[in-house]
Motif scaffolding. Structure first.
Motif, short mmCIF file in Angstrom:
data_model
loop_
_atom_site.label_atom_id
_atom_site.label_comp_id
_atom_site.label_asym_id
_atom_site.label_seq_id
_atom_site.Cartn_x
_atom_site.Cartn_y
_atom_site.Cartn_z
N HIS A 274 2.20 4.65 16.44
CA HIS A 274 1.09 3.71 16.60
C HIS A 274 0.82 2.82 15.37
O HIS A 274 -0.11 2.02 15.42
CB HIS A 274 -0.18 4.47 16.96
N CYS A 275 1.58 2.97 14.31
CA CYS A 275 1.42 2.10 13.13
C CYS A 275 2.71 1.30 12.96
O CYS A 275 3.67 1.75 12.30
CB CYS A 275 1.12 2.92 11.88
N ALA A 276 2.72 0.11 13.53
CA ALA A 276 3.93 -0.71 13.52
C ALA A 276 4.31 -1.12 12.10
O ALA A 276 3.47 -1.54 11.31
CB ALA A 276 3.72 -1.95 14.38
N GLY A 277 5.60 -1.01 11.79
CA GLY A 277 6.10 -1.49 10.51
C GLY A 277 5.71 -0.65 9.31
O GLY A 277 5.87 -1.10 8.18
N VAL A 278 5.23 0.56 9.54
CA VAL A 278 4.86 1.45 8.44
C VAL A 278 6.01 2.42 8.17
O VAL A 278 6.54 3.02 9.09
CB VAL A 278 3.58 2.25 8.78
N MET A 279 6.39 2.54 6.90
CA MET A 279 7.44 3.49 6.54
C MET A 279 6.80 4.83 6.20
O MET A 279 5.92 4.91 5.35
CB MET A 279 8.26 3.00 5.35
N VAL A 280 7.24 5.88 6.88
CA VAL A 280 6.73 7.23 6.63
C VAL A 280 7.84 8.07 6.04
O VAL A 280 8.93 8.16 6.60
CB VAL A 280 6.22 7.88 7.94
N ARG A 281 7.57 8.67 4.89
CA ARG A 281 8.54 9.55 4.25
C ARG A 281 7.96 10.96 4.18
O ARG A 281 6.86 11.16 3.67
CB ARG A 281 8.89 9.04 2.84
N GLU A 282 8.71 11.91 4.69
CA GLU A 282 8.27 13.30 4.73
C GLU A 282 8.76 14.05 3.49
O GLU A 282 9.91 13.90 3.09
CB GLU A 282 8.80 13.97 6.00
N VAL A 283 7.86 14.84 2.92
CA VAL A 283 8.18 15.59 1.71
C VAL A 283 7.91 17.07 1.96
O VAL A 283 6.91 17.43 2.61
CB VAL A 283 7.33 15.10 0.52
N VAL B 39 10.27 14.07 -6.62
CA VAL B 39 10.58 13.51 -5.31
C VAL B 39 9.66 12.33 -5.00
O VAL B 39 10.11 11.25 -4.59
CB VAL B 39 10.45 14.58 -4.21
N VAL B 40 8.36 12.53 -5.20
CA VAL B 40 7.38 11.49 -4.88
C VAL B 40 7.56 10.28 -5.80
O VAL B 40 7.52 9.13 -5.35
CB VAL B 40 5.95 12.04 -4.98
N ASN B 41 7.77 10.52 -7.09
CA ASN B 41 7.99 9.41 -8.02
C ASN B 41 9.22 8.59 -7.63
O ASN B 41 9.22 7.36 -7.72
CB ASN B 41 8.14 9.93 -9.45
N SER B 42 10.26 9.28 -7.20
CA SER B 42 11.47 8.59 -6.78
C SER B 42 11.21 7.71 -5.56
O SER B 42 11.67 6.56 -5.49
CB SER B 42 12.57 9.61 -6.47
N LEU B 43 10.46 8.24 -4.60
CA LEU B 43 10.13 7.46 -3.40
C LEU B 43 9.32 6.22 -3.75
O LEU B 43 9.56 5.13 -3.22
CB LEU B 43 9.36 8.33 -2.41
N ILE B 44 8.36 6.39 -4.65
CA ILE B 44 7.51 5.26 -5.04
C ILE B 44 8.32 4.22 -5.82
O ILE B 44 8.17 3.01 -5.60
CB ILE B 44 6.30 5.74 -5.86
N ILE C 296 0.85 -1.19 0.00
CA ILE C 296 0.00 0.00 0.00
C ILE C 296 0.88 1.24 0.00
O ILE C 296 1.86 1.31 0.75
CB ILE C 296 -0.91 0.04 1.24
N VAL C 297 0.53 2.20 -0.84
CA VAL C 297 1.18 3.51 -0.81
C VAL C 297 0.08 4.55 -0.60
O VAL C 297 -0.86 4.63 -1.38
CB VAL C 297 1.93 3.82 -2.12
N LEU C 298 0.19 5.32 0.48
CA LEU C 298 -0.78 6.36 0.78
C LEU C 298 -0.09 7.71 0.75
O LEU C 298 1.03 7.85 1.25
CB LEU C 298 -1.39 6.13 2.16
N ILE C 299 -0.76 8.70 0.19
CA ILE C 299 -0.21 10.05 0.13
C ILE C 299 -1.15 10.99 0.88
O ILE C 299 -2.32 11.11 0.54
CB ILE C 299 -0.05 10.53 -1.33
N ASN C 300 -0.62 11.63 1.94
CA ASN C 300 -1.43 12.54 2.76
C ASN C 300 -2.78 11.91 3.10
O ASN C 300 -3.85 12.51 2.89
CB ASN C 300 -1.64 13.88 2.04
#
Length: 231
Positions: free
Chosen positions: A187-196, A209-214, A60-64
């Motif tokens: 509170h979300c175990a094992g979730v990777m959060v990337r700040e932009v 930036v977002v395309n590179s992260l994905i 899963i990839v979620l944006i904002n």
């Protein structure tokens, strides 16, 4: 696309949207032979879909993403699904909101692009204004007053440890990004959060930036699938 039209024709209820996702993803897996499903969306519905149909989801990839974080949440059964109805408050509120959005469209949208306001150009404004006259717009706005986001995001993502990437624009004027990121990490175990360094639409404001992260995430997911680990 016919499923989306049918979904919207019955009103933008949460149940209709989630079931539509399920049908589309199932069709892609069957008709196209897709074995790896990546869901990309800024919406809360994708997390609902993943929770209800985990067998169809590899990552899963979620944006904002919308949705609250409620520590220690205990699942409670949904109430019986009711037919969509519109209250007088929702009816009036939708029409006032639509008028406000049309009158203030330019300033609202540019505030959502704090680091690259030029991305909120005339073409985007014209398209959004045109879309505001589409049939069904008032139905969508009326639903804002009745959407049920009672299932918190941390509950919906349980069981997807190491399978979720959340990209968060840290200058989003619509939400408190600092608090959201802190809650996600705690509170979300094992979730990777990337700040932009972006606002409400980081995928449009900072597409490189977002395309590179994905892309990096896809490579990681595919390598784990090939290795048979986690997935």
């Amino acid at each position: 696309m016919c499923w989306f039209r049918r979904c919207l024709s019955h009103g933008p209820s949460m149940l209709n949207v989630v079931i539509t996702y399920q049908k589309l993803v199932s069709a892609l897996r069957i008709d196209c032979g897709i074995s790896l499903t990546i869901i990309l969306s800024p919406g809360y519905f994708v997390a609902l879909f993943a929770c209800f149909w985990p067998a169809l989801v590899k990552s899963i990839v979620l944006i904002n993403s919308a949705g609250d974080i409620i520590p220690g949440y205990t699942y409670q059964l949904f109430n019986k699904v009711r037919e969509r109805s519109t209250s007088g408050v929702a009816w009036l509120g939708a029409r006032l909101l639509l008028s406000f959005l049309r009158l203030n469209l330019k300033s609202i949208v540019r505030n959502c692009y704090p680091t690259k306001s030029e991305r909120a150009d005339d073409w985007l404004m014209d398209e959004m204004l045109r879309a505001s006259y589409d049939p069904g717009v008032l139905i969508v706005l009326e639903s804002i007053f009745s959407f049920d986001l009672s299932l918190p995001l941390n509950y919906l993502l349980e069981g997807f440890e190491q399978k979720v990437l959340i990209i968060q624009g840290m200058k989003d004027p619509i939400s408190n990004s600092q608090t959201k990121v802190a809650m996600l990490k705690e509170h979300c175990a094992g979730v990777m959060v990337r700040e932009v360094n972006a606002g409400h639409c980081p995928h449009d404001e900072q597409p490189e930036v977002v395309n590179s992260l994905i892309c990096e995430w896809l490579v990681t997911v595919e390598s784990k699938v090939m290795a048979g680990s986690v997935f």
